[in-house]
Design a protein around this motif. Structure first.
Motif, PDB file in Angstrom:
ATOM      1  N   ASP A 163       0.907  -1.052  -0.172  1.00  0.00           N
ATOM      2  CA  ASP A 163       0.091   0.109  -0.062  1.00  0.00           C
ATOM      3  C   ASP A 163       0.892   1.095  -0.100  1.00  0.00           C
ATOM      4  OD1 ASP A 163      -1.742   2.285   0.180  1.00  0.00           O
ATOM      5  OD2 ASP A 163      -2.625   1.197   2.170  1.00  0.00           O
ATOM      6  N   PRO A 164       1.276   1.863  -1.073  1.00  0.00           N
ATOM      7  CA  PRO A 164       2.201   3.091  -1.133  1.00  0.00           C
ATOM      8  C   PRO A 164       1.576   4.184  -0.283  1.00  0.00           C
ATOM      9  CG  PRO A 164       1.415   2.354  -3.592  1.00  0.00           C
ATOM     10  CD  PRO A 164       0.663   1.624  -2.409  1.00  0.00           C
ATOM     11  N   LYS A 165       0.304   4.399   0.035  1.00  0.00           N
ATOM     12  CA  LYS A 165       0.009   5.399   0.783  1.00  0.00           C
ATOM     13  C   LYS A 165       0.309   5.410   2.115  1.00  0.00           C
ATOM     14  CE  LYS A 165      -4.169   4.754  -0.752  1.00  0.00           C
ATOM     15  NZ  LYS A 165      -5.662   4.659  -0.989  1.00  0.00           N
ATOM     16  N   THR A 166       0.624   4.330   2.526  1.00  0.00           N
ATOM     17  CA  THR A 166       1.091   3.919   4.024  1.00  0.00           C
ATOM     18  C   THR A 166       2.643   3.654   4.076  1.00  0.00           C
ATOM     19  OG1 THR A 166       0.220   1.863   4.408  1.00  0.00           O
ATOM     20  CG2 THR A 166      -1.316   3.809   4.987  1.00  0.00           C
ATOM     21  N   ALA A 167       3.220   3.185   2.851  1.00  0.00           N
ATOM     22  CA  ALA A 167       4.441   2.593   2.741  1.00  0.00           C
ATOM     23  C   ALA A 167       4.675   1.524   3.654  1.00  0.00           C
ATOM     24  CB  ALA A 167       5.508   3.486   3.075  1.00  0.00           C
ATOM     25  N   THR A 168       3.506   0.488   3.448  1.00  0.00           N
ATOM     26  CA  THR A 168       3.384  -0.930   4.115  1.00  0.00           C
ATOM     27  C   THR A 168       3.163  -2.035   3.243  1.00  0.00           C
ATOM     28  OG1 THR A 168       2.103   0.184   6.056  1.00  0.00           O
ATOM     29  CG2 THR A 168       1.958  -1.984   5.727  1.00  0.00           C
ATOM     30  N   PHE A 169       4.349  -3.001   3.711  1.00  0.00           N
ATOM     31  CA  PHE A 169       4.038  -4.223   2.712  1.00  0.00           C
ATOM     32  C   PHE A 169       3.362  -5.272   3.657  1.00  0.00           C
ATOM     33  CE2 PHE A 169       7.373  -2.654   0.226  1.00  0.00           C
ATOM     34  CZ  PHE A 169       7.256  -3.019  -0.871  1.00  0.00           C
ATOM     35  N   TYR A 170       2.161  -6.010   3.213  1.00  0.00           N
ATOM     36  CA  TYR A 170       1.403  -6.603   3.953  1.00  0.00           C
ATOM     37  C   TYR A 170       1.830  -8.223   3.499  1.00  0.00           C
ATOM     38  CZ  TYR A 170      -1.442  -2.780   5.443  1.00  0.00           C
ATOM     39  OH  TYR A 170      -1.691  -1.587   5.924  1.00  0.00           O
ATOM     40  N   ALA A 171       2.077  -9.143   4.415  1.00  0.00           N
ATOM     41  CA  ALA A 171       2.422 -10.509   3.963  1.00  0.00           C
ATOM     42  C   ALA A 171       1.159 -11.217   3.628  1.00  0.00           C
ATOM     43  CB  ALA A 171       3.030 -11.381   5.188  1.00  0.00           C
ATOM     44  N   MET A 172       0.895 -11.888   2.578  1.00  0.00           N
ATOM     45  CA  MET A 172      -0.265 -12.490   1.994  1.00  0.00           C
ATOM     46  C   MET A 172      -0.320 -13.972   2.579  1.00  0.00           C
ATOM     47  SD  MET A 172      -0.459 -10.690  -1.719  1.00  0.00           S
ATOM     48  CE  MET A 172      -1.848 -11.423  -2.082  1.00  0.00           C
ATOM     49  N   GLY A 173      -1.297 -14.368   2.807  1.00  0.00           N
ATOM     50  CA  GLY A 173      -1.421 -16.036   3.019  1.00  0.00           C
ATOM     51  C   GLY A 173      -2.551 -16.200   4.456  1.00  0.00           C
ATOM     52  N   LEU A 174      -2.717 -17.355   4.826  1.00  0.00           N
ATOM     53  CA  LEU A 174      -3.207 -17.745   6.151  1.00  0.00           C
ATOM     54  C   LEU A 174      -2.458 -17.358   7.072  1.00  0.00           C
ATOM     55  CD1 LEU A 174      -4.640 -21.243   5.017  1.00  0.00           C
ATOM     56  CD2 LEU A 174      -5.920 -18.942   4.920  1.00  0.00           C
ATOM     57  N   ARG A 175      -2.956 -16.971   8.171  1.00  0.00           N
ATOM     58  CA  ARG A 175      -2.259 -16.596   9.460  1.00  0.00           C
ATOM     59  C   ARG A 175      -3.004 -17.336  10.448  1.00  0.00           C
ATOM     60  NH1 ARG A 175      -2.462 -13.155   5.877  1.00  0.00           N
ATOM     61  NH2 ARG A 175      -0.652 -11.784   5.409  1.00  0.00           N
ATOM     62  N   GLY A 176      -2.042 -17.642  11.456  1.00  0.00           N
ATOM     63  CA  GLY A 176      -2.117 -18.220  12.793  1.00  0.00           C
ATOM     64  C   GLY A 176      -2.575 -17.193  13.954  1.00  0.00           C
ATOM     65  N   PRO A 177      -2.896 -17.893  15.098  1.00  0.00           N
ATOM     66  CA  PRO A 177      -3.207 -16.898  16.262  1.00  0.00           C
ATOM     67  C   PRO A 177      -2.457 -16.162  16.841  1.00  0.00           C
ATOM     68  CG  PRO A 177      -2.984 -19.389  16.957  1.00  0.00           C
ATOM     69  CD  PRO A 177      -2.695 -19.277  15.300  1.00  0.00           C
ATOM     70  N   THR A 178      -0.988 -16.390  16.426  1.00  0.00           N
ATOM     71  CA  THR A 178      -0.053 -15.690  17.201  1.00  0.00           C
ATOM     72  C   THR A 178      -0.168 -14.090  16.706  1.00  0.00           C
ATOM     73  OG1 THR A 178       1.454 -16.006  15.389  1.00  0.00           O
ATOM     74  CG2 THR A 178       1.539 -17.385  17.342  1.00  0.00           C
ATOM     75  N   ARG A 179       0.569 -13.220  17.633  1.00  0.00           N
ATOM     76  CA  ARG A 179       0.474 -11.853  17.323  1.00  0.00           C
ATOM     77  C   ARG A 179       1.298 -11.382  16.319  1.00  0.00           C
ATOM     78  NH1 ARG A 179       3.305  -8.631  22.175  1.00  0.00           N
ATOM     79  NH2 ARG A 179       5.084  -9.648  21.433  1.00  0.00           N
ATOM     80  N   PRO A 180       0.789 -10.458  15.295  1.00  0.00           N
ATOM     81  CA  PRO A 180       1.075 -10.140  13.936  1.00  0.00           C
ATOM     82  C   PRO A 180       2.801  -9.526  14.329  1.00  0.00           C
ATOM     83  CG  PRO A 180      -1.026  -9.208  14.162  1.00  0.00           C
ATOM     84  CD  PRO A 180      -0.582  -9.761  15.647  1.00  0.00           C
ATOM     85  N   VAL A 181       3.583 -10.059  13.390  1.00  0.00           N
ATOM     86  CA  VAL A 181       4.910  -9.492  13.031  1.00  0.00           C
ATOM     87  C   VAL A 181       5.087  -8.253  12.275  1.00  0.00           C
ATOM     88  CG1 VAL A 181       7.158  -9.930  12.333  1.00  0.00           C
ATOM     89  CG2 VAL A 181       6.062 -11.816  12.917  1.00  0.00           C
ATOM     90  N   THR A 202      10.093   6.039   6.209  1.00  0.00           N
ATOM     91  CA  THR A 202       9.906   4.634   6.915  1.00  0.00           C
ATOM     92  C   THR A 202       9.217   3.540   6.120  1.00  0.00           C
ATOM     93  OG1 THR A 202      10.826   5.613   9.117  1.00  0.00           O
ATOM     94  CG2 THR A 202       9.851   3.516   8.941  1.00  0.00           C
ATOM     95  N   VAL A 203       9.662   2.572   6.076  1.00  0.00           N
ATOM     96  CA  VAL A 203       8.661   1.324   5.132  1.00  0.00           C
ATOM     97  C   VAL A 203       8.271   0.207   6.386  1.00  0.00           C
ATOM     98  CG1 VAL A 203       8.597  -0.332   3.792  1.00  0.00           C
ATOM     99  CG2 VAL A 203       9.880   1.952   2.998  1.00  0.00           C
ATOM    100  N   THR A 204       7.295  -0.139   6.358  1.00  0.00           N
ATOM    101  CA  THR A 204       6.585  -1.299   7.342  1.00  0.00           C
ATOM    102  C   THR A 204       6.344  -2.441   6.523  1.00  0.00           C
ATOM    103  OG1 THR A 204       5.549   0.722   8.585  1.00  0.00           O
ATOM    104  CG2 THR A 204       4.922  -1.550   8.983  1.00  0.00           C
ATOM    105  N   LEU A 205       6.686  -3.539   7.504  1.00  0.00           N
ATOM    106  CA  LEU A 205       6.494  -4.694   6.749  1.00  0.00           C
ATOM    107  C   LEU A 205       5.638  -5.452   7.996  1.00  0.00           C
ATOM    108  CD1 LEU A 205       9.627  -4.208   6.247  1.00  0.00           C
ATOM    109  CD2 LEU A 205       9.567  -6.147   4.763  1.00  0.00           C
ATOM    110  N   THR A 206       4.481  -6.103   7.635  1.00  0.00           N
ATOM    111  CA  THR A 206       3.856  -6.905   8.883  1.00  0.00           C
ATOM    112  C   THR A 206       2.976  -7.922   8.302  1.00  0.00           C
ATOM    113  OG1 THR A 206       1.681  -6.352  10.138  1.00  0.00           O
ATOM    114  CG2 THR A 206       1.651  -5.171   7.969  1.00  0.00           C
ATOM    115  N   SER A 207       2.861  -8.891   9.054  1.00  0.00           N
ATOM    116  CA  SER A 207       2.020 -10.095   8.809  1.00  0.00           C
ATOM    117  C   SER A 207       0.485  -9.885   9.213  1.00  0.00           C
ATOM    118  CB  SER A 207       2.952 -11.226   9.619  1.00  0.00           C
ATOM    119  OG  SER A 207       2.720 -11.162  10.932  1.00  0.00           O
ATOM    120  N   GLY A 208       0.238  -9.034   9.588  1.00  0.00           N
ATOM    121  CA  GLY A 208      -1.176  -8.730   9.879  1.00  0.00           C
ATOM    122  C   GLY A 208      -1.468  -7.265  10.426  1.00  0.00           C
ATOM    123  N   PRO A 209      -2.811  -6.800  10.195  1.00  0.00           N
ATOM    124  CA  PRO A 209      -3.921  -7.285   9.729  1.00  0.00           C
ATOM    125  C   PRO A 209      -3.805  -7.494   8.085  1.00  0.00           C
ATOM    126  CG  PRO A 209      -4.456  -5.114  10.006  1.00  0.00           C
ATOM    127  CD  PRO A 209      -3.240  -5.155  10.504  1.00  0.00           C
TER     128      PRO A 209
END
Length: 526
Positions: A163-181, A202-209
């Motif tokens: 999402d360029p508007k927030t400079a965020t990369f979201y990991a795609m795929g199924l996720r488990g119950p653990t806290r997002p990275v 600053t660029v953000t990488l996250t596994s969730g939401p």
């Protein structure tokens, strides 16, 4: 008694742990310690049209408690083809690996990017760890290397949406119950600077939401970096952008360095126009701008940040394909000088004197006399002052047609990248600038195959004597300025306040030597 076998797909995703055994990356199943997953390169059959150097990645799973024999499993070949393969104990570098278990083809395909990442020396990882194989699907890895003094890198080794508007990369795929990275990184190889001139995003990488829906699909991975910071300066454009970019591409994809889509932050129009040709030499794909693009983009993986070996440094021992400064020099020269018109055979060597004017410091106050002295030694002399409006091709045409360059330490000497091998570079070094002169231009000039010479001025040749007096510590002992923040003091005093009135009687000896070297270069180049 038979050894119990643990089924890979029966374990919850939290049960997988990535570790390094020496230089070998492995994945362990915590609840079943006798199973490890070893990421390993295998030579692939030539019938797929690819040799060993381009071999596909294979995931081997071994049960350390099973009998010492190999069972067949399937592995993915070039073009997605499969074949039954017999593995031996020696096929995997992990300790105590015996029987190879059968795993899914989907897991093999997804782990190719992970193996490529490990293969090029990315040992430090942060975050909550990998999300790899579960009964429900594949979990991408978000990993960061923050072990270097001057840069950080992070990566998503799996499908991701930007999402360029927030400079965020979201990991795609199924996720488990653990806290997002969640990882944040400034993709610029000067991580300890405050950037008073130009900020770095600053660029953000996250596994969730879950990320936004994809609008543009790319088949090539993303490489993210910033051209903010100090890149308005010609020298910094190379040490903070293009040299790290060259190193990164030849480190993480040495067999296919132009396969990445560049996602560039802090990307002004003037940079795009000035360096468009060089960017196209590094990637065949259109650039995605984090500043103006509002569409979401999907990539098979993403790397954020550039590797650096230091100021004006390319260390071939740290690059898998052993690329050197000479290779980078050749690439730059071919980009801007490759199609220049031919000129008549020169009658005498040409010396290019790099001039400076205004209140920037390091001005040669007797440059007119210097020019006459050089002409008396036999040179054809051209004076050149590089400006922001000077195009790269104009600069390359002038510099590459010269056989020697002389200038005071400063960003203008970056134009030495356009000199042909064997040409002469004479760096005039002011007092207090010996270390930065060596760091910025001396070493790389030698690495590029130039004849490097250095003229260190005496105290009487520096204007700092008139400003501070001969007995001031600034003049008498520049090393005493190392306390506190030495770079700020070097910038304020030795770079900005110092001009030179060169001792032409002493300099003539250097001009004579430079002329003889330049004459040899002219004959060879002609």
């Amino acid at each position: 008694m038979k050894t119990r076998r643990c089924s890979l797909v029966q374990q919850p995703h939290e049960d997988y742990m990535l570790i390094m055994r020496g230089k070998q990356p492995v994945i362990k199943v915590k609840s079943c310690p006798k199973i490890v997953i070893c990421l390993q390169y295998y030579e692939w059959s030539s019938k797929f049209g690819r040799g060993c150097a381009a071999a596909p990645t294979t995931l081997a799973v071994a049960d350390a408690g099973a009998s010492d024999h190999a069972t067949p499993t399937r592995k993915v070949g070039a073009g997605g083809k499969h074949e039954e393969v017999q593995f031996k104990r020696s096929d995997c570098a992990c300790t105590s690996l015996f029987t190879i278990l059968v795993i899914s083809d989907q897991a093999l395909l997804h782990l190719q990017d992970i193996r490529r990442d490990f293969n090029h020396k990315r040992p430090s990882f942060s975050g909550a760890g990998p999300r790899l194989l579960t009964s429900r699907g594949y979990y991408p890895i978000i990993s960061c290397d923050r072990s270097h003094g001057n840069y950080d890198t992070c990566s998503i080794n799996g499908p991701t949406v930007l999402d360029p508007k927030t400079a965020t990369f979201y990991a795609m795929g199924l996720r488990g119950p653990t806290r997002p990275v969640v990882e944040k990184v400034r993709p610029y190889p000067q991580k300890n600077q405050t950037f008073k001139v130009e900020p770095v995003k600053t660029v953000t990488l996250t596994s969730g939401p879950s990320g936004p829906p994809c609008m543009v699909q790319h088949n090539a991975p993303a490489l993210v970096f910033s051209v903010g910071g100090f890149t308005w300066n010609f020298f910094h454009a190379f040490i903070d952008a293009f040299i790290p970019l060259f190193i990164t591409l030849n480190s993480i994809a040495p067999d296919d360095p132009d396969r990445f889509v560049f996602v560039i932050a802090d990307y002004p129009d003037w940079f795009r126009l000035r360096y468009a040709d060089l960017l196209r030499r590094f990637s065949k794909h259109p650039v995605v701008s984090l500043d103006i693009d509002t569409r979401t983009h999907c990539f098979p993986s993403a790397t954020v940040g550039l590797l650096s070996h230091g100021i004006m440094t390319i260390d071939p021992k740290l690059i898998p394909n052993s690329k050197t400064a000479a290779h980078f020099h050749s690439l730059v020269h071919e980009t801007y000088c490759g199609r220049l018109r031919t000129t008549l055979k020169p009658k005498r060597p040409r010396l290019l004197i790099m001039g400076r004017s205004g209140g920037v410091g390091r001005v040669i106050l007797n440059q007119g006399e210097l020019k006459r002295a050089a002409e008396e030694e036999g040179f054809e002399v051209v004076e050149f002052e590089s400006k922001h409006t000077t195009t790269m091709r104009v600069a390359c045409e002038l510099v590459s047609s010269s056989h020697a360059m002389l200038g005071v330490h400063g960003a203008a000497l970056t134009n030495s990248l356009f000199l042909r091998p064997g040409s002469v570079l004479v760096q005039v070094v002011g007092i207090g600038l010996e270390e930065v002169a060596e760091l910025c231009f001396a070493r790389v000039a030698k690495d590029m195959g130039l004849e490097y010479m250095e003229y260190k001025i005496g105290v009487e040749e520096s204007s700092l004597v008139d400003r501070y007096g001969r007995d001031d510590m600034i003049v008498k002992d520049p090393s005493s300025m190392d306390k506190g923040n030495p770079y700020d003091k070097i910038m304020r005093v030795y770079l900005k306040q110092q001009n030179m009135n060169l001792d032409l009687a002493r300099l003539r000896g250097y001009l004579k030597s430079a002329y003889e070297k330049a004459k040899i270069a002219m004959l060879k180049q002609s």
